[in-house]
Design an enzyme around this catalytic site. Structure first.
Site, PDB file in Angstrom:
ATOM      1  CG  ASN A 197      -0.654  -2.701   4.314  1.00 35.08           C
ATOM      2  OD1 ASN A 197      -1.196  -3.609   3.678  1.00 35.08           O
ATOM      3  ND2 ASN A 197       0.580  -2.307   4.065  1.00 35.08           N
ATOM      4  CG  HIS A 324       4.069  -1.222  -2.984  1.00 35.14           C
ATOM      5  ND1 HIS A 324       3.269  -0.112  -2.825  1.00 35.14           N
ATOM      6  CD2 HIS A 324       3.450  -2.213  -2.332  1.00 35.14           C
ATOM      7  CE1 HIS A 324       2.210  -0.423  -2.106  1.00 35.14           C
ATOM      8  NE2 HIS A 324       2.302  -1.700  -1.788  1.00 35.14           N
ATOM      9  N   GLY A 374       0.366   6.801   2.928  1.00 36.67           N
ATOM     10  CA  GLY A 374       0.659   7.001   4.339  1.00 36.67           C
ATOM     11  C   GLY A 374      -0.052   5.958   5.180  1.00 36.67           C
ATOM     12  CB  THR A 375      -0.264   5.219   8.668  1.00 37.44           C
ATOM     13  OG1 THR A 375      -0.222   6.512   9.294  1.00 37.44           O
ATOM     14  CG2 THR A 375       1.141   4.734   8.473  1.00 37.44           C
ATOM     15  CB  SER A 380      -0.799   9.552   0.689  1.00 32.69           C
ATOM     16  OG  SER A 380      -1.432   8.599   1.518  1.00 32.69           O
ATOM     17  CG  HIS A 399       6.146   0.383   0.077  1.00 35.81           C
ATOM     18  ND1 HIS A 399       7.010   0.347   1.152  1.00 35.81           N
ATOM     19  CD2 HIS A 399       5.113  -0.435   0.425  1.00 35.81           C
ATOM     20  CE1 HIS A 399       6.523  -0.446   2.089  1.00 35.81           C
ATOM     21  NE2 HIS A 399       5.382  -0.930   1.684  1.00 35.81           N
ATOM     22  N   GLY A 402       6.170   2.203   6.401  1.00 38.77           N
ATOM     23  CA  GLY A 402       6.935   1.101   6.987  1.00 38.77           C
ATOM     24  C   GLY A 402       6.573   0.926   8.454  1.00 38.77           C
ATOM     25  CE  LYS A 475      -6.557   0.086   7.520  1.00 43.49           C
ATOM     26  NZ  LYS A 475      -5.640   0.239   6.393  1.00 43.49           N
TER      27      LYS A 475
END
Length: 476
Positions: A197, A324, A374-375, A380, A399, A402, A475
């Site tokens: 991630n 985190h 965020g994802t 975010s 954080h 999830g 990524k």
């Protein structure tokens, strides 16, 4: 259980917790899987824990501790323990935010070129190797000095470390406690994003909730462009955790420590093994800050190239850098008394309130900035710490979003091209090293980050300041 477990969730997020619990009932503990609810209870039974075992809204099953679990242990209690499972394998996985003076109108037309420039400058993916020249001697110094090494070597600006948790350096780090195998794994990975991630995102300020806080951070103009970097300690941190778990299993047998889950291997804080882990963990934390600093250097170069300017002229200053996944000694009030506690934050972020001595001078009036990633393709947030959070959660908040789906489930249920098309439809440029990671990290794989952030805001443990929207993502 020595203390109660406390969950910060709304109705929607509570439903996901029960789904995870139901899965556990159906499949059992195959492969060591335990639902977050049970993990929270297991942590509440560890020796020396105080007040409560806390689950934040982004909580989900992890190794030993749930991800999104906060637990504090009394440093003056000889029975109190430190557990690597309460930090995680990616020690000091964290987020850094850089601001710029660019606008979406200026960046939008070149976002594809900018995404490619970032992808070219920052090494990404599993096994990626850094381009920051690092010798074994440099590694020893970086592990000990953290961002002071980056500053000395010219990879950071002097003001960068002022806007970094712990000022970018854990002072009790001792490289002698880091194994040669861990150092060998970390040496070629300095300045790399990694996979999973982890990401570097170009984002724009979408909404401002707290104008005073946003102005103080220099991100108060809707449409303003910022850069978010999410990465950690790479293979070095993983090896430090692995080494410690082996040593702690021996310590548990020697000292008669019993836990409800083997993944909660731990040692007395003041034991030889406990202190060795904390010194090695601090080295891994320092490595992660150096890593994010190195990628900051590379991101600044990429922007300078595309916009034919200098990072300084583009105002590419660090807003803040948070961890985190970490354990730190802090002062907190428990039952009306000030206590020295070892606070484990796994998948949770420190969120200290206004006027706390450990946050930078220019943020004293607003509280510590909290960066919530965020994802891929979702918003975010930047939050600030509150006095209520300091009292209730040891100064901790969420954080990220999830996970809601396992990585395997995401690969099986989501289509690579569909995910890419959805991102393009939102106007997001993307560069990814591994196609399967697009499915694993798709927004559908995660909880709704807005629900997570709103829950923390409504509970009063952190306060919303700014919402950020992605326009380019890279990524691993």
């Amino acid at each position: 259980m020595h203390v109660p477990g406390t969950f910060y969730v709304n109705d929607a997020l509570k439903g996901l917790l029960f789904e995870e619990l139901q899965q556990a009932v159906v499949r059992g503990d195959h492969g060591g899987f335990l639902p977050a609810v049970k993990q929270l209870a297991n942590v509440a039974a560890l020796p020396g824990i105080v007040k409560r075992s806390i689950a934040l809204p982004d909580v989900h099953s992890g190794y030993g501790f749930a991800i999104g679990n906060v637990a504090a242990f009394d440093m003056d209690n000889p029975e109190a323990v430190v557990s690597p499972g309460g930090v995680g394998f990616d020690i000091n996985c964290g987020v850094r935010l850089l601001r710029t003076n660019l606008t979406e109108a200026e960046v939008g037309p070149v976002r594809e070129q900018l995404a490619q420039a970032l992808f070219d400058h920052i090494p990404v993916g599993v096994g990626s190797q850094g381009i920051i020249p690092t010798t074994a001697k440099d590694m020893e110094s970086a592990l000990e000095l953290g961002m002071d090494w980056s500053l000395r070597e010219g990879y950071a600006w002097a003001e960068d470390k002022e806007h970094c948790e712990e000022y970018g350096r854990m002072l009790n780090a001792d490289p002698r406690y880091v194994s040669s195998r861990a150092k060998k794994r970390g040496l070629p990975q300095m300045g790399t994003l990694g996979a999973g991630n982890h990401y570097a995102e170009v984002q724009v300020v979408d909404e401002v909730y707290d104008a005073v806080a946003a102005r103080r951070m220099g991100i108060d103009t809707p449409g303003q462009v910022v850069v978010m970097i999410h990465s950690g300690s790479r293979g070095l941190g993983h090896q430090v955790a692995t080494d410690a778990l082996v040593a702690m299993e021996r310590a548990m047998a020697r000292d008669g420590i019993i836990t409800n889950d083997r993944q909660l291997a731990c040692a007395r804080i003041n034991s030889e093994e406990g202190q060795a882990y904390l010194k090695a963990m601090s080295c891994a934390a320092n490595y992660a800050w150096v890593n994010r600093s190195s990628m900051t250097f590379l991101a600044r170069q990429a922007f300078a190239k595309i916009f034919k300017s200098t990072p300084d002229d583009l105002d590419m200053h660090v807003v803040y850098d948070v961890s985190h996944n970490i354990a730190k000694v802090e002062q907190h009030c428990v039952d009306g008394q000030h206590r020295r506690l070892l606070v484990h934050r796994k998948g949770s972020t420190r969120a200290f309130p206004p006027h706390h001595p450990l946050i930078p001078a220019d943020y004293q009036l607003i509280g510590q900035p909290v960066l919530v990633g965020g994802t891929m393709g979702t918003s975010s947030y930047v939050l600030t710490g509150t006095e209520q959070g300091f009292t209730e959660t040891f100064g901790s908040t969420c954080h990220g979003a999830g996970r809601a789906r396992s990585r395997n489930n995401s690969r099986n249920k989501l289509d690579y091209q569909d995910v890419l098309d959805n991102l393009k439809a939102k106007g997001i440029a993307i560069r990814v090293a591994s196609p399967k990671l697009v499915m694993e990290e798709a927004p559908e794989s995660y909880k709704d980050v807005s629900e997570v952030v709103d829950t923390c805001h409504q509970a009063g443990i952190s306060k919303k300041a700014v919402k950020l929207r992605p326009i380019a993502v890279i990524k691993g």
